[in-house]
Design an enzyme around this catalytic site. Structure first.
Site, PDB file in Angstrom:
ATOM      1  N   PRO A 198     -24.086 -72.374  14.164  1.00 28.04           N
ATOM      2  CA  PRO A 198     -24.412 -71.936  12.694  1.00 28.04           C
ATOM      3  C   PRO A 198     -23.268 -71.894  12.025  1.00 28.04           C
ATOM      4  O   PRO A 198     -22.194 -71.540  12.214  1.00 28.04           O
ATOM      5  CB  PRO A 198     -25.098 -70.606  12.878  1.00 28.04           C
ATOM      6  CG  PRO A 198     -25.537 -70.615  14.566  1.00 28.04           C
ATOM      7  CD  PRO A 198     -24.359 -71.270  15.130  1.00 28.04           C
ATOM      8  N   GLY A 200     -20.537 -70.320   9.570  1.00 26.02           N
ATOM      9  CA  GLY A 200     -19.674 -68.790   9.503  1.00 26.02           C
ATOM     10  C   GLY A 200     -19.293 -68.474  10.928  1.00 26.02           C
ATOM     11  O   GLY A 200     -18.818 -67.167  10.970  1.00 26.02           O
ATOM     12  N   THR A 204     -14.206 -74.024  12.183  1.00 31.71           N
ATOM     13  CA  THR A 204     -12.761 -74.323  11.701  1.00 31.71           C
ATOM     14  C   THR A 204     -11.648 -73.697  11.942  1.00 31.71           C
ATOM     15  O   THR A 204     -10.955 -74.260  12.535  1.00 31.71           O
ATOM     16  CB  THR A 204     -13.015 -74.432  10.092  1.00 31.71           C
ATOM     17  OG1 THR A 204     -14.248 -75.262   9.899  1.00 31.71           O
ATOM     18  CG2 THR A 204     -11.856 -75.139   9.477  1.00 31.71           C
ATOM     19  N   GLU A 421     -42.988 -47.285   2.584  1.00 30.46           N
ATOM     20  CA  GLU A 421     -41.522 -47.237   3.571  1.00 30.46           C
ATOM     21  C   GLU A 421     -41.882 -46.288   4.574  1.00 30.46           C
ATOM     22  O   GLU A 421     -41.526 -46.588   5.682  1.00 30.46           O
ATOM     23  CB  GLU A 421     -40.145 -47.106   2.827  1.00 30.46           C
ATOM     24  CG  GLU A 421     -40.141 -47.922   1.578  1.00 30.46           C
ATOM     25  CD  GLU A 421     -39.816 -49.402   2.206  1.00 30.46           C
ATOM     26  OE1 GLU A 421     -39.325 -49.545   3.294  1.00 30.46           O
ATOM     27  OE2 GLU A 421     -40.201 -50.272   1.645  1.00 30.46           O
TER      28      GLU A 421
END
Length: 638
Positions: A198, A200, A204, A421
């Protein structure tokens, strides 16, 4: 145009101009003699002139016979007749002169032309740079950036949370450092290594760490930089890149975003693709076959779209290894946080394990951003160190969005949001197999969030049972159930909850085979994708009948109804607790875990309504996009 070619061009123009000027001057010296005006009058009086031509400043003439100096043509500067008579009366030799303005005359037509050429070259250069071509002489040159060990400044110590991938690449570094020892049994270094995972997760960064550890030249280029508007340029750049690598072997070539270059040929709506992209890919395949791995050239590539790569690119002998760089687990997140907080002043009471527990599904880049956001929040409140509260608020900022303090709700809306909530929270507390509640708030955040729950997972989960999935849907339906129980009305606040619950139910029916009527069949085959699929991507992938589609819809509806009933029963049982907690939330606006009521979780029991009688354990990795089961969700929004 590069600087060297630019200078050579102007040298050529200047040389041509000087040659023409000297040639014209020599011709005039050989044919025409410049004489004084007084001598011209003498030749005129003596009858030696055959013909003359008069201009405003000069007189040119032809002698009847070649003179003693070998010239037949003469030239002189005109003098006013009256003034010439006065000079001749006093026996004065005289001649006219004019200002030498040849340079000004030359510049009058050369300079505008040079300005035009300069402006033209300027705009051509701008267009070339915008298209990524550079100078006209460097169109086919590789644009790879070359680094050496001291340039990358990244080592394996800077990489954490991906120990398995790092171990694979450490072997490559060892081979480059000591090829004789590693090749003593006939083995050779893999030609190509493909890092997949994925966005991030550090692909690299891993490649740069390999270059930093190996201490060899590191050619870094993006796959998109090969493809240009001119056909053949990409293939030329691939050839030039590998030629440079051969000259500096041993070295590492890193191609980022390989999917921009290696997309499967013939894929897409045009059926045939772009000729330039296919030529570039074909050249890359040829180069991979052509170089010998014993030369010490290693090709690293990274992509988050492995499913669209050309099969010829992934076969053995080209990219021999595929290394998965996945999202880190809890221990990996602790290690990554430890790397990023080296320069951060942390509270002595802060435990990174607690931060890692709140960030399931976060990638390495997400964690780096989290640390930075927490440091900014601590700096904003002028604190001496970064505390756990800063990290919690940073997670809320990333997951739920920015607080909207100016978004004022009327009293009725605030009550609806509070019960919604608390409905989520109480159902979550009462059911086993779901994450514990970390915080509940009715402060609006983000674009459309009027409140949110943040849960703290007790552990990383990779398998979920059918009962746990139903409980997860019941938690999602808890908000809607609370609204109906208390107000006997429906609102638009449960839209996101309904979407997530529907995705889970559809995944249970079509992807995991958790329905007795439909059987152990997968009705939604798809390839692994690390990036979200476009909306409606699977709409044309249906491979079942209309009757089966109707049965799927009915099964999904039954599962949602079952989850809603479970949530409603729990809230009806704890109605008084629901009212008390909602009143507290309306007063404080935010409740932490220690301020929420304690409920003994209900015992797990199998549902016997015929909705899903077959039990199964499933993995949370590789779920269909939009199933609502990924670990990246750290909070639920109303």
């Amino acid at each position: 145009m590069d600087r060297k070619a630019h200078i050579n061009f102007w040298y050529f123009i200047l040389a041509m101009f000087l040659v023409l000027l000297v040639q014209s001057w020599l011709e005039r010296l050989q044919q025409v003699e410049t004489i004084a005006y007084s001598e011209f009058q003498t030749l005129l009086e003596d009858g030696h002139l055959q013909e003359i031509s008069i201009s405003e400043t000069k007189i040119r003439g032809k002698l009847k016979a070649i003179g003693s100096n070998g010239h037949q043509y003469i030239e002189t500067v005109r003098i006013e007749p009256e003034f010439a008579k006065d000079l001749a009366a006093h026996n004065v030799d005289f001649s006219g002169t004019i200002e030498n303005n040849w340079l000004a005359q030359a510049l009058s037509w050369v300079l505008p032309m040079l300005v035009f050429i300069g402006v033209w070259l300027f705009f051509i250069q701008k267009i070339a740079n915008r298209q990524g071509m550079g100078g006209m002489m460097s169109v086919g040159k590789s644009k790879a950036k070359v680094y050496v060990e001291h340039d990358t400044q990244v080592t394996f110590e800077d990489v954490a949370g991906v120990d398995e991938a790092k171990a694979e690449l450490e072997e490559i570094v060892a081979f480059l450092a000591d090829p004789d020892s590693y090749g003593r049994l006939g083995a050779h270094v893999p030609k190509g290594i493909l890092l997949v995972g994925p966005p991030g997760t550090g692909k690299t960064l891993l490649a740069r760490a390999v270059a930093g550890e190996a201490g060899v030249p590191f050619y870094s280029i993006s796959g998109a930089e090969f493809v240009e508007m001119f056909v053949g340029v990409g293939a030329a750049r691939v050839r030039d890149l590998f030629e440079q690598a051969r000259r500096s072997a041993p070295c590492i070539i890193f191609i980022d975003e390989l999917d921009a270059l290696g997309r499967a040929r013939g894929a897409g709506p045009m059926l045939g693709g772009h000729d330039e992209k296919e030529q570039t890919l074909n050249q890359l395949l040829s180069e991979l076959d052509g170089f010998d791995s014993r030369q010490g050239i290693v090709l690293l590539s990274a992509t988050n779209r492995p499913e669209i790569l050309d099969p010829a690119l992934l076969r053995a002998g080209r990219f021999d290894r595929q290394v998965l760089v996945d999202r880190p687990d809890k221990q990996g997140r602790v290690a990554i946080l430890d790397v990023h907080v080296k320069n951060i002043q942390l509270d002595e009471q802060l435990e990174l394990a607690e931060v890692a527990a709140l960030t399931p599904g976060f990638s390495g880049a997400d964690l780096a951003n989290l640390v930075n956001e927490a440091a900014i929040l601590a700096t904003r409140r002028k604190a001496d160190c970064v505390s756990m509260d800063d990290f919690t608020r940073a997670i809320e900022r990333i997951v739920a969005g920015l607080e909207k303090k100016n978004r004022l709700l009327n009293p009725t809306e605030r009550r609806v949001v509070a019960y919604h909530e608390i409905g989520h929270a109480l159902v979550r507390i009462a059911l086993p197999g779901v994450e514990t509640v970390h915080k509940v708030s009715i402060i609006p955040r983000g674009i459309g969030s009027l409140g949110y729950n943040i849960q703290r997972p007790t552990e990383d989960r990779y398998l979920m049972t059918e009962d746990e999935l139903i409980n997860k849907m019941a938690v999602l339906m808890g908000g809607r159930a609370a609204e109906i129980l208390v107000f006997n009305k429906l609102s638009t606040g449960a839209a996101d909850d309904l979407g997530q619950a529907t995705n889970i139910a559809r995944a249970m029916v079509t992807y995991y085979g958790m329905n007795a009527k439909l059987g152990q069949v997968n009705y939604s085959p798809e390839e692994q994708s690390f990036l979200p699929l476009p909306e409606g991507y699977l709409a044309t992938q249906r491979n079942y009948s209309d009757r089966t589609a109707w049965q799927i819809d009915e099964a999904v509806r039954e599962l949602i109804s079952l989850a809603f009933k479970k949530a409603s029963d729990i809230l009806a049982t704890y109605r008084s607790l629901l009212d008390e907690t909602a009143a507290t939330l309306l007063e404080k606006e935010t409740l932490n875990a220690d301020e929420l009521p304690i409920i003994e979780p209900l015992p797990t029991q199998s549902e016997v309504t015929g909705v899903a009688s077959n039990k199964a354990e499933i993995t949370t990795t590789g779920l269909p996009e939009g199933s609502g089961m990924t670990q990246a969700t750290a909070g639920e929004l109303i």
